[in-house]
Design a protein around this motif. Sequence first.
Motif, PDB file in Angstrom:
ATOM      1  N   LYS A 225       0.686  -1.105  -0.010  1.00 13.86           N
ATOM      2  CA  LYS A 225      -0.136   0.118  -0.052  1.00 13.86           C
ATOM      3  C   LYS A 225       0.810   1.111  -0.079  1.00 13.86           C
ATOM      4  N   GLY A 226       0.991   1.775  -1.279  1.00 17.63           N
ATOM      5  CA  GLY A 226       1.764   3.147  -1.105  1.00 17.63           C
ATOM      6  C   GLY A 226       1.090   4.412  -1.213  1.00 17.63           C
ATOM      7  N   GLN A 227       1.551   5.158  -0.170  1.00 20.55           N
ATOM      8  CA  GLN A 227       1.033   6.407  -0.109  1.00 20.55           C
ATOM      9  C   GLN A 227       2.010   7.522  -0.472  1.00 20.55           C
ATOM     10  N   TYR A 228       2.068   8.284  -1.467  1.00 20.19           N
ATOM     11  CA  TYR A 228       3.093   9.100  -1.904  1.00 20.19           C
ATOM     12  C   TYR A 228       2.559  10.578  -1.969  1.00 20.19           C
ATOM     13  N   GLN A 229       3.431  11.734  -1.413  1.00 19.26           N
ATOM     14  CA  GLN A 229       2.848  13.021  -1.899  1.00 19.26           C
ATOM     15  C   GLN A 229       4.061  13.742  -2.501  1.00 19.26           C
ATOM     16  N   VAL A 230       3.853  14.379  -3.724  1.00 21.67           N
ATOM     17  CA  VAL A 230       4.850  15.109  -4.551  1.00 21.67           C
ATOM     18  C   VAL A 230       4.613  16.262  -4.514  1.00 21.67           C
ATOM     19  N   GLN A 231       5.720  17.047  -4.207  1.00 18.98           N
ATOM     20  CA  GLN A 231       5.653  18.555  -3.914  1.00 18.98           C
ATOM     21  C   GLN A 231       5.940  19.372  -5.182  1.00 18.98           C
ATOM     22  N   SER A 232       6.170  20.587  -5.195  1.00 15.59           N
ATOM     23  CA  SER A 232       6.351  21.353  -6.213  1.00 15.59           C
ATOM     24  C   SER A 232       7.576  20.874  -7.098  1.00 15.59           C
ATOM     25  N   GLY A 233       7.506  20.901  -8.259  1.00 16.59           N
ATOM     26  CA  GLY A 233       8.787  20.508  -8.786  1.00 16.59           C
ATOM     27  C   GLY A 233       9.313  19.142  -8.748  1.00 16.59           C
ATOM     28  N   GLU A 234       8.731  18.177  -7.958  1.00 13.59           N
ATOM     29  CA  GLU A 234       9.445  16.926  -7.891  1.00 13.59           C
ATOM     30  C   GLU A 234       8.492  15.977  -8.911  1.00 13.59           C
ATOM     31  N   LYS A 235       9.198  14.969  -9.323  1.00 16.32           N
ATOM     32  CA  LYS A 235       8.701  13.815 -10.059  1.00 16.32           C
ATOM     33  C   LYS A 235       8.678  12.356  -9.380  1.00 16.32           C
ATOM     34  N   LEU A 236       7.544  11.640  -9.466  1.00 19.53           N
ATOM     35  CA  LEU A 236       7.589  10.559  -9.005  1.00 19.53           C
ATOM     36  C   LEU A 236       7.241   9.396  -9.857  1.00 19.53           C
ATOM     37  N   GLU A 237       8.218   8.352 -10.073  1.00 17.66           N
ATOM     38  CA  GLU A 237       7.906   7.414 -11.025  1.00 17.66           C
ATOM     39  C   GLU A 237       7.933   5.735 -10.436  1.00 17.66           C
ATOM     40  N   LEU A 238       6.874   5.262 -10.605  1.00 20.60           N
ATOM     41  CA  LEU A 238       6.691   4.111  -9.823  1.00 20.60           C
ATOM     42  C   LEU A 238       6.478   3.088 -11.135  1.00 20.60           C
ATOM     43  N   GLN A 239       6.925   1.883 -10.942  1.00 20.12           N
ATOM     44  CA  GLN A 239       6.942   0.701 -11.646  1.00 20.12           C
ATOM     45  C   GLN A 239       6.519  -0.588 -11.049  1.00 20.12           C
ATOM     46  N   TYR A 240       5.577  -1.412 -11.323  1.00 25.75           N
ATOM     47  CA  TYR A 240       5.355  -2.670 -10.780  1.00 25.75           C
ATOM     48  C   TYR A 240       5.104  -3.774 -11.739  1.00 25.75           C
ATOM     49  N   VAL A 241       5.670  -4.914 -11.293  1.00 28.00           N
ATOM     50  CA  VAL A 241       5.655  -5.984 -12.289  1.00 28.00           C
ATOM     51  C   VAL A 241       5.011  -7.165 -11.524  1.00 28.00           C
ATOM     52  N   ILE A 242       3.803  -7.737 -11.782  1.00 31.04           N
ATOM     53  CA  ILE A 242       3.374  -9.021 -11.189  1.00 31.04           C
ATOM     54  C   ILE A 242       3.436 -10.108 -12.281  1.00 31.04           C
ATOM     55  N   LEU A 243       4.223 -11.171 -11.611  1.00 31.44           N
ATOM     56  CA  LEU A 243       4.627 -12.213 -12.683  1.00 31.44           C
ATOM     57  C   LEU A 243       3.704 -13.422 -12.452  1.00 31.44           C
ATOM     58  N   PRO A 244       3.688 -14.118 -13.101  1.00 31.72           N
ATOM     59  CA  PRO A 244       2.644 -15.474 -13.337  1.00 31.72           C
ATOM     60  C   PRO A 244       2.908 -16.305 -11.782  1.00 31.72           C
ATOM     61  N   GLY A 245       1.949 -16.417 -11.330  1.00 36.28           N
ATOM     62  CA  GLY A 245       1.829 -17.274 -10.068  1.00 36.28           C
ATOM     63  C   GLY A 245       1.781 -16.267  -8.811  1.00 36.28           C
TER      64      GLY A 245
END
Length: 194
Positions: free
Chosen positions: A11-31
């Motif tokens: 459970k990710g909760q993120y706050q991004v302020q002025s001028g900031e950049k958030l990059e999230l990447q998730y991979v859910i594999l078989p099984g």
Amino acid sequence: MGHGRYIAPPKGQYQVQSGEKLELQYVILPGESRDLEITVDLAGPGAQAQVKVLYLCRADEKVRIRVVMHHLAPECHSTQLINGIAGGQADVRFDGTIVVAPGAQKTEAYQENHNIVLTQEAKVVTKPQLEIYADDVKCSHGATVGQLNADELFYMRSRGIPESEARTLQMLSFLSPVIPAGREEEIESAVRSL
């Protein structure tokens, strides 16, 4: 629960302020059965966020993806791209919401969820949503659920590509926008297992 291992819900909760950049990447594999819950608050002017999710299911996995993107300040930009392939008796659900607060003018927010279903037993439910309380914004959302393209498969097979390889190539092409750099071989191997 299902064939493979169960991953505890991130459970990710993120706050991004002025001028900031958030990059999230998730991979859910078989099984992997997974509950993925992400909340992003774009709290300062010019804040940016990008969320990408790739999922692959081949058995009876249960995958739940929920993304809530709050645009709380002006001139913020967000993109969400969730692509996946469901086979076997997989049950996948996507619930994505973009909320643009009053005063969050000049917002740009985009949300896409694209899914391929490989079997009649697999189930994908997608629910993209927009809640817009400002009037000077560019926002869009879209969702697709479909099968492998029969015409493309026929074309590749007519050029001498075996059917299993043609299917793999089509699935990899579909997933390419969400494959993380450096994990191409791992994803290709997982796609071949579907």
